[in-house]
Design a protein around this motif. Structure first.
Motif, short mmCIF file in Angstrom:
data_model
loop_
_atom_site.label_atom_id
_atom_site.label_comp_id
_atom_site.label_asym_id
_atom_site.label_seq_id
_atom_site.Cartn_x
_atom_site.Cartn_y
_atom_site.Cartn_z
N MET A 64 7.19 2.61 -19.28
CA MET A 64 7.74 2.04 -18.04
C MET A 64 6.75 1.05 -17.44
N TYR A 65 7.14 -0.23 -17.43
CA TYR A 65 6.24 -1.25 -16.88
C TYR A 65 6.23 -1.17 -15.35
N MET A 66 5.04 -1.25 -14.77
CA MET A 66 4.94 -1.39 -13.31
C MET A 66 3.89 -2.44 -12.99
N SER A 67 4.19 -3.29 -12.01
CA SER A 67 3.20 -4.27 -11.60
C SER A 67 2.12 -3.56 -10.78
N THR A 68 1.00 -4.23 -10.61
CA THR A 68 -0.10 -3.65 -9.83
C THR A 68 0.38 -3.36 -8.40
N ASP A 69 1.13 -4.29 -7.86
CA ASP A 69 1.64 -4.11 -6.50
C ASP A 69 2.57 -2.88 -6.41
N GLU A 70 3.42 -2.71 -7.41
CA GLU A 70 4.33 -1.56 -7.44
C GLU A 70 3.57 -0.23 -7.56
N ILE A 71 2.50 -0.25 -8.32
CA ILE A 71 1.72 0.99 -8.50
C ILE A 71 1.08 1.38 -7.17
N ARG A 72 0.53 0.39 -6.47
CA ARG A 72 -0.11 0.66 -5.18
C ARG A 72 0.90 1.32 -4.24
N ARG A 73 2.09 0.73 -4.19
CA ARG A 73 3.12 1.26 -3.29
C ARG A 73 3.54 2.67 -3.71
N ALA A 74 3.76 2.85 -5.01
CA ALA A 74 4.21 4.16 -5.51
C ALA A 74 3.19 5.24 -5.17
N PHE A 75 1.92 4.91 -5.31
CA PHE A 75 0.86 5.89 -5.04
C PHE A 75 0.86 6.30 -3.57
N LEU A 76 0.88 5.31 -2.69
CA LEU A 76 0.82 5.61 -1.25
C LEU A 76 2.06 6.37 -0.82
N GLU A 77 3.21 5.98 -1.36
CA GLU A 77 4.45 6.68 -0.98
C GLU A 77 4.48 8.11 -1.50
N PHE A 78 3.96 8.31 -2.69
CA PHE A 78 3.92 9.66 -3.25
C PHE A 78 3.10 10.57 -2.34
N PHE A 79 1.91 10.11 -1.97
CA PHE A 79 1.07 10.98 -1.14
C PHE A 79 1.59 11.09 0.29
N SER A 132 4.69 11.34 0.91
CA SER A 132 5.72 12.38 0.78
C SER A 132 5.10 13.78 0.70
N LYS A 133 3.81 13.85 0.42
CA LYS A 133 3.10 15.14 0.41
C LYS A 133 2.31 15.33 1.71
N GLY A 134 2.74 14.66 2.74
CA GLY A 134 2.13 14.89 4.06
C GLY A 134 0.85 14.14 4.35
N HIS A 135 0.55 13.11 3.57
CA HIS A 135 -0.68 12.34 3.81
C HIS A 135 -0.42 11.14 4.71
N GLN A 136 -1.34 10.89 5.59
CA GLN A 136 -1.30 9.70 6.44
C GLN A 136 -1.78 8.49 5.63
N ILE A 137 -0.98 7.40 5.61
CA ILE A 137 -1.45 6.19 4.92
C ILE A 137 -2.44 5.47 5.84
N ALA A 149 -5.06 12.31 4.01
CA ALA A 149 -4.96 10.86 4.09
C ALA A 149 -4.84 10.26 2.70
N THR A 150 -4.30 9.04 2.65
CA THR A 150 -4.24 8.30 1.38
C THR A 150 -4.50 6.83 1.67
N SER A 151 -5.13 6.14 0.70
CA SER A 151 -5.46 4.73 0.93
C SER A 151 -5.57 3.98 -0.39
N ALA A 152 -5.53 2.65 -0.28
CA ALA A 152 -5.87 1.77 -1.40
C ALA A 152 -7.07 0.97 -0.89
N GLN A 153 -8.24 1.39 -1.29
CA GLN A 153 -9.47 0.88 -0.70
C GLN A 153 -10.12 -0.20 -1.57
N ARG A 154 -10.41 -1.36 -0.97
CA ARG A 154 -11.16 -2.35 -1.75
C ARG A 154 -12.62 -1.90 -1.84
N CYS A 155 -13.16 -2.05 -3.04
CA CYS A 155 -14.52 -1.58 -3.31
C CYS A 155 -15.30 -2.68 -4.02
N VAL A 156 -16.59 -2.70 -3.79
CA VAL A 156 -17.47 -3.57 -4.56
C VAL A 156 -18.61 -2.71 -5.11
#
Ligand code: ATP
Ligand code: MG
Ligand code: MG
Ligand code: MG
Length: 469
Positions: free
Chosen positions: A1-16, A18-23, A62-69
Motif C-alpha cells: 500500500m503506497y502512502m505519501s510522506t504527508d499521508e503517513i504523518r496524518r495517519a500517525f497523528l490520527e491513529f494516536f 483515536s487512542k486518546g492522545h493530544q496532538i 500526547a502525539t507529535s511530528a517533531q522536526r529534529c536535527v
C-alpha cells in the motif's frame, strides 16, 4: 500500500488521537530553556519537564511530528549523510508519549497495531529488540503480539561492545532516559547487512524504524539514575524511514520528497546523474539549513550558528563539486517548502528571509572556495601518508573559511583523514597570539577573516550567540 510522506504523518497523528492522545505541534529546533541540548534531537525534548514531573499538562497522552536535527551533541549524524541509506541531518520524528499514563503493554500494542493494521506491514519482515534483561517486554512481544522468539533480540547498553546497537536511550548526558524496545524492518537479502545485534547490523538491510523508550530515570550529571515520578513512555519513528517502506524503496533518499528535491537540486546545479551522492548531501542539507533559519538560528562563528554555517558550507562545496556556477543553494528553499506538505507551512511564511540568509552566506563562501579547493587538492595530492597535516587544515580554516569537518569530508572522499589534534594545536597557538595582541577574552572562532561582519542581527532572534555546553 503506497502512502505519501504527508499521508503517513496524518495517519500517525490520527491513529494516536483515536487512542486518546493530544496532538501537539512540533516545537522549535532550538530547545526552549535547555542549555544541555544543541538542537532538538527527539520528539520527547519538548516534554522533558513533563517526564520529570516539573511541568503539569492538561493531558497525560500526547502525539507529535517533531522536526529534529542531529548534527552535533550526543546524537550527531552529519558524517553519516551520503554514506548510509537511513540518516539525515534533518528529519521528522513521529512520536507518542505517555506521562505516567500507560506503560510497556499499551506502548507495544499501539506500535504493533499501527504498523500491522493501519500500515499493513507484513509481520514477517519485522524484527524487534528488547533491553537485555527486560523479560516483560520480551514476553509482551512474544506471547501477546505473537512474534516468534527468533525474531526478538536482547540487546544491552553497549558498554564497550563492538556493535552499534544500544537499547538504553538517553536524550543527552543528563535528563530522562530508560531501557527501550526497537522495531526493525528487513528490506531483503539483496541488500548487505545483518539483523540487530549481529556484526553486520550497520549495513542497510535491517533498518531500525521505531524506538519505544520506557522512561524510568532522570540521569544526573554524576551518572546516578534518579527514578522518575512515574514510569512513562516516549517513542520515536523517523518518518522518512517508514515512508521508504510504504513507498517500496530501500533508501530514504528515494522517497517522494527526496526524489523531487534531488531532481530540483540537479536542475538548479545543471547536473544530470540523479544517483550522485553529492546531490543527496545537498538535498539533505537544505532541509536542516532552511529549518534552522526558520527557527531563528543565524550563521555565525560560534555555537549553533557555527553548526549551521558548517552545514551550509558543506552543501556549497558539494554543489561546487558538481559544477554549480554561482549561488544555487538558496534556490532550493521554494521547492522544499512545497514538498514538505503540512510541515512546510512555517517555511513558506519565512521563505524570503531564509533565501536571503542562505544567498549571502553562499556568496561569501564562494569568494574563497575555489582557491581553497585548489590548495586542498594540491596538498592531498602531494601527501606521503594517509593523514593531512594540521597546519594545512588550519590554514584552510583561517584563510579560506573551510571548517575542519569540510576539509575532512573532502579528504574522506579519497580515503584520507585529517590530523585533528594538529589542527587544534594550530588553533590554540592562534588564540594565544590573539590574546597577546591585546584581544583579551576574544575567542579566535570569532575572527575568521573570510567572513564579513554579521549582517543578520536585525532579523529578530539570533541563536548563534548561545554558548553550547
Ligand atoms: P540509528 O541507530 O539508525 O542511528 P538511532 O538509534 O540513533 O538510529 P533513535 O535515537 O532511537 O535513533 O531515534 C528514534 C528514531 O528516529 C529511529 O528509530 C529512526 O527511525 C529515526 N532516526 C534517528 N536518527 C535519524 C536520522 N539521522 N535520520 C533519519 N531518521 C532518524
Ligand atoms: Mg543514530
Ligand atoms: Mg539505533
Ligand atoms: Mg534507536
Amino acid at each position: 500500500m503506497y502512502m505519501s510522506t504527508d499521508e503517513i504523518r496524518r495517519a500517525f497523528l490520527e491513529f494516536f488521537e483515536s487512542k486518546g492522545h493530544q496532538i501537539v505541534p512540533s516545537s522549535s529546533l532550538v530547545p526552549a530553556n535547555d542549555p544541555t541540548l544543541l538542537f532538538t534531537n527527539a520528539g520527547m525534548n519538548q516534554f522533558k519537564d513533563t517526564f520529570l514531573g516539573a511541568e503539569k499538562r492538561a493531558y497525560t497522552r500526547a502525539t507529535s511530528a517533531q522536526r529534529c536535527v542531529r548534527a552535533g551533541g550526543k546524537h550527531n549524524d552529519l558524517e553519516n549523510v551520503g554514506f548510509t541509506a537511513r540518516h539525515h541531518t534533518f528529519f521528522e520524528m513521529l512520536g507518542n508519549f505517555s506521562f505516567g499514563d500507560y506503560f510497556k503493554e499499551d506502548a507495544i500494542k499501539y506500535a504493533w497495531e499501527f504498523l500491522t493494521d493501519v500500515l499493513k506491514l507484513p509481520k514477517d519482515k519485522l524484527m524487534v529488540t528488547v533491553y537485555a534483561t527486560d523479560d516483560e517486554a520480551f514476553a509482551l512481544w512474544n506471547e501477546k503480539m505473537g512474534i516468534p522468539e527468533e525474531r526478538i533480540v536482547r540487546i544491552g547498553d553497549n558498554k564497550g561492545a563492538p556493535y552499534a546497537s544500544d537499547n538504553f536511550w538517553q536524550m543527552g548526558d543528563t535528563g530522562p532516559c530508560g531501557p527501550c524496545t526497537e522495531i526493525f524492518y528487513d528490506h531483503g537479502d539483496h541488500i548487505w547487512g545483518g539483523p540487530p545485534g549481529s556484526p553486520e547490523e550497520d549495513g542497510d538491510r535491517f533498518i531500525e524504524i521505531w524506538n519505544n523508550v520506557f522512561m524510568q530515570f532522570n540521569r544526573q550529571a554524576d551518572g546516578t539514575m534518579e527514578p522518575l515520578p512515574k514510569p512513562s513512555v516516549d517513542t520515536g519513528m523517523g518518518i522518512e524511514r517508514i515512508a521508504a517502506i510504504m513507498q517500496g524503496v530501500h533508501s530514504n533518499y528515494e522517497i517522494d520528497i527526496f526524489q523531487t528535491l534531488i531532481k530540483e537540486t540537479a536542475q538548479v546545479i545543471g547536473y544530470e546523474d540523479l544517483s550522485n551522492q553529492s546531490l543527496r548531501v545537498v538535498a539533505d542539507h537544505i532541509r536542516s539549513c532552511a529549518y534552522l533559519i526558520v527557527d531563528g538560528v543565524m550563521p555565525s562563528n560560534e555555537g549553533r550558528g557555527y553548526v549551521l554555517r558548517r552545514i551550509i558550507r558543506r552543501a556549497v562545496r558539494h554543489g561546487n563539486k558538481l559544477g554549480a556556477q554561482g549561488a544555487f543553494f538558496h534556490k532550493l528553499v521554494g521547492p522544499l517548502a512545497e514538498i514538505m506538505g503540512t510541515a512546510g507551512e512555517e517555511l513558506k511564511k519565512q521563505q524570503a528571509l531564509v533565501e536571503k540568509v542562505l544567498k549571502i552566506e553562499e556568496e561569501n563562501f564562494g569568494r574563497t572556495l575555489d582557491r581553497g579547493m585548489q590548495i586542498l587538492n594540491d596538498a592531498l595530492e602531494g601527501m606521503d601518508g594517509k593523514e593531512l597535516d594540521g597546519e594545512t587544515v588550519f590554514k584552510l580554516y583561517d584563510t579560506y573559511g573551510f571548517p575542519a569537518d569540510l576539509t575532512n569530508d573532502v579528504a574522506r572522499e579519497r580515503g584520507l583523514t585529517i590530523d585533528e589534534a594538529g589542527f587544534e594545536t594550530a588553533m590554540e597557538a592562534q588564540r594565544q597570539r590573539a590574546r597577546e595582541a591585546g584581544q583579551f577574552g576574544v575567542d579566535y572562532n570569532n575572527v575568521i577573516k573570510v567572513d564579513a561582519p554579521s549582517e543578520f542581527t536585525g532579523y529578530g532572534a539570533t541563536q548563534g550567540t548561545g554558548v553550547i555546553t
